[in-house]
Design a protein around this motif. Structure first.
Motif, PDB file in Angstrom:
ATOM      1  N   ALA A 537       0.880  -1.228   0.057  1.00  0.00           N
ATOM      2  CA  ALA A 537       0.204   0.103   0.040  1.00  0.00           C
ATOM      3  C   ALA A 537       1.114   1.358  -0.059  1.00  0.00           C
ATOM      4  O   ALA A 537       0.235   2.421  -0.332  1.00  0.00           O
ATOM      5  N   SER A 538       2.127   1.240   0.553  1.00  0.00           N
ATOM      6  CA  SER A 538       3.047   2.436   0.708  1.00  0.00           C
ATOM      7  C   SER A 538       3.834   2.673  -0.729  1.00  0.00           C
ATOM      8  O   SER A 538       4.373   3.591  -1.078  1.00  0.00           O
ATOM      9  N   LEU A 539       3.531   1.665  -1.877  1.00  0.00           N
ATOM     10  CA  LEU A 539       4.539   1.830  -2.909  1.00  0.00           C
ATOM     11  C   LEU A 539       3.903   3.140  -3.891  1.00  0.00           C
ATOM     12  O   LEU A 539       2.981   3.290  -3.792  1.00  0.00           O
ATOM     13  N   SER A 540       4.912   3.784  -4.379  1.00  0.00           N
ATOM     14  CA  SER A 540       4.603   4.735  -5.191  1.00  0.00           C
ATOM     15  C   SER A 540       5.751   4.872  -6.296  1.00  0.00           C
ATOM     16  O   SER A 540       6.803   4.468  -6.175  1.00  0.00           O
ATOM     17  N   LEU A 541       5.251   5.526  -7.375  1.00  0.00           N
ATOM     18  CA  LEU A 541       6.137   6.005  -8.577  1.00  0.00           C
ATOM     19  C   LEU A 541       6.580   7.122  -8.597  1.00  0.00           C
ATOM     20  O   LEU A 541       5.826   8.173  -8.561  1.00  0.00           O
ATOM     21  N   VAL A 542       7.954   7.381  -8.274  1.00  0.00           N
ATOM     22  CA  VAL A 542       8.127   8.955  -8.273  1.00  0.00           C
ATOM     23  C   VAL A 542       9.517   9.205  -9.200  1.00  0.00           C
ATOM     24  O   VAL A 542      10.123   8.226  -9.718  1.00  0.00           O
ATOM     25  N   ASN A 543       9.676  10.535  -9.741  1.00  0.00           N
ATOM     26  CA  ASN A 543      10.708  10.810 -10.536  1.00  0.00           C
ATOM     27  C   ASN A 543      11.844  11.327  -9.688  1.00  0.00           C
ATOM     28  O   ASN A 543      11.561  12.532  -9.030  1.00  0.00           O
ATOM     29  N   ARG A 544      12.552  10.675  -9.813  1.00  0.00           N
ATOM     30  CA  ARG A 544      14.112  11.206  -9.090  1.00  0.00           C
ATOM     31  C   ARG A 544      14.772  12.248  -9.963  1.00  0.00           C
ATOM     32  O   ARG A 544      15.680  12.733  -9.405  1.00  0.00           O
ATOM     33  N   GLY A 545      14.368  12.545 -11.221  1.00  0.00           N
ATOM     34  CA  GLY A 545      15.113  13.423 -11.958  1.00  0.00           C
ATOM     35  C   GLY A 545      16.417  12.918 -12.479  1.00  0.00           C
ATOM     36  O   GLY A 545      16.995  11.912 -11.781  1.00  0.00           O
ATOM     37  N   GLY A 546      16.946  13.618 -13.192  1.00  0.00           N
ATOM     38  CA  GLY A 546      18.370  13.039 -14.023  1.00  0.00           C
ATOM     39  C   GLY A 546      18.425  11.843 -14.247  1.00  0.00           C
ATOM     40  O   GLY A 546      17.562  11.193 -14.889  1.00  0.00           O
ATOM     41  N   ALA A 547      19.600  11.087 -13.832  1.00  0.00           N
ATOM     42  CA  ALA A 547      19.851   9.843 -14.149  1.00  0.00           C
ATOM     43  C   ALA A 547      19.066   8.803 -13.578  1.00  0.00           C
ATOM     44  O   ALA A 547      18.762   7.766 -13.913  1.00  0.00           O
TER      45      ALA A 547
END
Length: 679
Positions: A537-547
């Protein structure tokens, strides 16, 4: 059983062997820490235990026959006489002599005996047997004792003297007028009758969880089971060419109506063909049936360890009764002609198992035979030393308890403390009506109406503790293949602790023992998954930016990276949530060569139509070396590459353990996310 040095192991073996003279007066009290625990029946000091008369029964169906002890014949040998040696040692008290003299007074026929040298005879300097003295026993001393004894007994008309190699034991046939010569020689500490034994005669697979254990790859691959019996039909399709060793030890004793069943009438042969099923008696199908239970591999049902090799050791002799002559079949409760087995031939068969143990990775020796009734242990039995040797080397000697319906006794050699003794149960987990039970029994297994192979390519159902014992032998091989670093002692203990308790509910029965549960034992010994848990339930897709790009995270750690491809990240997250994957598991960390996802401890078992999956047959999977790497293949295509064989085998184990049969992808070609699904 483990020893700190080879010398310690030799001392243990020799001490148990030459300690028979002490054990004749009273049953041995000592037990090794890892030997199967059995209660000892004490005999008053100085009193020779009575050799029990056998009262066998031989049903074909229903209660199965148990190996019975009967009066014994002899093994003749052709030995060139040697020059008469110097004076023989002064005679010492020969234990067991009085009992045999009494027996010979009741018959005009010779009796076959086994003698054990005293220490003076093998030039150890004293007649008392101790571990310190016995450990120094040398082959040249044994040869000298054999040579001296040969000349001595031949001078007294005894032509059947035959040493047992590498042990201070020999067999010969003596009459009432010759028995006194054994005392006169001064060479021996013990003389006992060379007793006779007879054979002890797919639903059980479900009862003990064979299919589940096989799914975990507990199938016996890389191990061998020795079957000491009436020989095995190695051409039977149920064995698939896995009868890898053969041997035969049988006896020619005309005065006892005994004819060797070895090729050409020889008494000792070690070719593959010599272990074939005997002929001349209806009981000659026994060994093939036993071997199929332990290691058969069929189209509709399997034995317990269907990938194990088989070593067939034929240890039976054909006996024919005659009017006014030998009555060994009748004494064993069997129609003439019949097959029976001498203790001495069993010893030679076990020696051959020990000699081939390392070359074939033999982990169990099955003996579905025996005789007599023993309410405690019988550690004075002449077969114990070689059974001790095998146990110390990592081979369990698995023996049926007998079919005399006893509630407080078992047959010999199942009463030996270092044997793994097996009683029989029904599929309803009740003690079989024919099964012997006592505190000497170690384990239980189904033995009622067991279907298995018989010579000629067919199958039959049989009953008996003979059918229960090979299930335990097969279970040991199956578990040894699953967990090769686990000692045989620990495997036997695992079968004890994971089995189902069954109490003898028959009249007078009180003993409770474990009926083996191979599935539970395999689950306990199976390799463990290397996993990290997370909250789905705590999983998410995030954009860490760059590489770093798009990454699935649980808020604590980064789990799967997708670079700039957000769509593939979203598809992967949807799949994880759909199946409830909360564990990410690895082969070969820190640089994992394979990852797979689980929901709890289970694999996912369905796929929706939009998923990109390739199906494969687990039964066709194998690992093969390609240059410096190792490839997992289903025989059609390369599925995955690994840097070493160890990681490839771990991956194969995981696939079989979780029953994966589909490899699925996000983003092919060059997938960014891979997962595995089951049936």
């Amino acid at each position: 059983m483990k020893f700190r040095s080879a010398a310690t192991a030799r001392a243990f073996l020799c001490a148990s062997l030459l300690g028979f003279s002490a054990a004749i007066g009273a049953s041995s009290q000592g037990k090794d820490e890892e030997a199967p625990e059995k209660q000892v029946q004490e005999t008053p000091a100085g009193k020779v235990p009575e050799l029990r008369k056998i009262t066998p029964s031989v049903p074909v169906q229903g209660p199965a026959p148990r190996l019975q002890t009967a009066p014994g014949p002899v093994v003749p040998g052709t030995i060139t006489p040697l020059p008469v040696p110097g004076p023989l040692p002064q005679a010492v008290q020969l234990q067991g002599l009085d009992q045999l003299q009494l027996k010979l007074q009741q018959t005009d026929l010779p009796v076959r005996v086994i003698v054990q040298y005293n220490q003076a005879a093998v030039d150890q300097g004293e007649s008392r047997t101790t571990a310190a003295n016995v450990s120094a026993l040398k082959s040249d001393k044994l040869q000298a004792a054999n040579d001296k004894t040969l000349t001595f007994v031949r001078a007294r008309g005894i032509e059947s003297f035959r040493p047992i190699p590498n042990l201070p034991l020999a067999t010969m046939e003596v009459t009432r007028n010759q028995i006194g010569a054994l005392q006169e020689s001064g060479q021996f500490a013990l003389v006992v009758e060379d007793k006779l034994s007879a054979p002890t005669l797919a639903s059980s697979g479900t009862v003990i969880g064979v299919a589940d254990a096989h799914a975990l790859q507990a199938r016996g691959a890389g191990t061998t089971i020795a079957i000491l019996d009436t020989g095995v039909d190695r051409t039977h399709a149920f064995f698939g060419g896995r009868v890898v060793e053969g041997a035969c030890y049988s006896s020619n004793v005309p005065s006892q109506g005994a004819t060797s069943l070895c090729p050409g009438g020889a008494t000792s042969v070690t070719t593959l063909a010599s272990g074939g099923a005997c002929t001349g008696s209806g009981s000659c199908d026994h060994g093939t049936h036993v071997a199929g239970i332990a290691a058969g591999d069929g189209a509709t049902f399997d034995g317990v360890a269907p990938q194990a090799g088989i070593m067939s050791v034929q240890v039976f002799t054909l006996f024919t009764d005659s009017p006014g002559g030998p009555q060994n079949c009748a004494n064993a409760g069997r129609a003439s002609p019949c097959v029976l087995s001498y203790d001495s031939d069993q010893i030679r068969g076990l020696q051959r198992v020990a000699a081939r143990r390392e070359a074939r990775n033999i982990v169990a020796a099955n003996m579905s035979l025996g005789g007599g009734t023993n309410t405690g242990t019988c550690n004075g039995d002449v077969r114990k030393p070689v059974i001790d040797q095998l146990w110390a080397a990592g081979v369990a000697t698995v023996i049926s308890s007998g079919n005399s319906s006893q509630v407080n006794a078992v047959g010999a050699p199942g009463c030996i403390s270092t044997a793994v003794t097996v009683g029989s149960t029904t599929d309803a987990d009740a003690i079989s009506g024919f099964s012997n039970m006592s505190n000497t029994v170690d384990l239980l297994a189904p033995g009622s109406n067991i279907n298995s192979s018989v010579p000629g390519g067919g199958f039959q159902s049989k009953n008996g503790t003979s059918m229960a014992a090979p299930q335990v032998a097969g279970a040991i091989a199956a578990l040894a293949s699953l967990s090769p670093d686990t000692s045989i002692s620990d495997i036997v203990n695992t079968l004890r602790t994971t089995g189902v308790n069954v109490t003898d509910g028959r009249t007078g029965g009180t003993v409770t023992r474990r009926r083996i549960n191979l599935a539970a034992a395999a689950e306990q010994l199976a390799p463990r998954d290397d996993c990290i848990t997370h909250n789905t339930a705590s999983l998410s897709l995030v954009n860490r930016g760059g590489a770093g790009g798009w990454t699935i995270t649980d808020g604590r750690s980064l789990m799967f990276a997708f670079g700039s491809n957000k769509a593939e990240g979203e598809a992967a997250l949807a799949i994880i949530r759909k199946y409830g994957f909360d564990r990410t598991c690895y082969v070969g960390r820190p640089n994992a060569s394979m990852t797979y996802l689980l929901a709890g401890t289970s694999s996912a078992t369905a796929a929706h139509g939009s998923e990109d999956c390739i199906s494969f047959n687990r039964n066709n999977l194998s690992v093969e070396q390609v240059g410096s790497q190792w490839r997992l293949t289903d025989g059609r295509s390369s599925m995955k590459m690994f840097p070493n064989n160890s990681e490839a085998q771990q991956a194969l184990d995981a696939i079989n353990r979780h029953r994966f049969n589909r490899q699925c992808y996000v983003g092919r070609p060059g997938p960014s996310f891979t997962y595995w699904l089951a049936e």
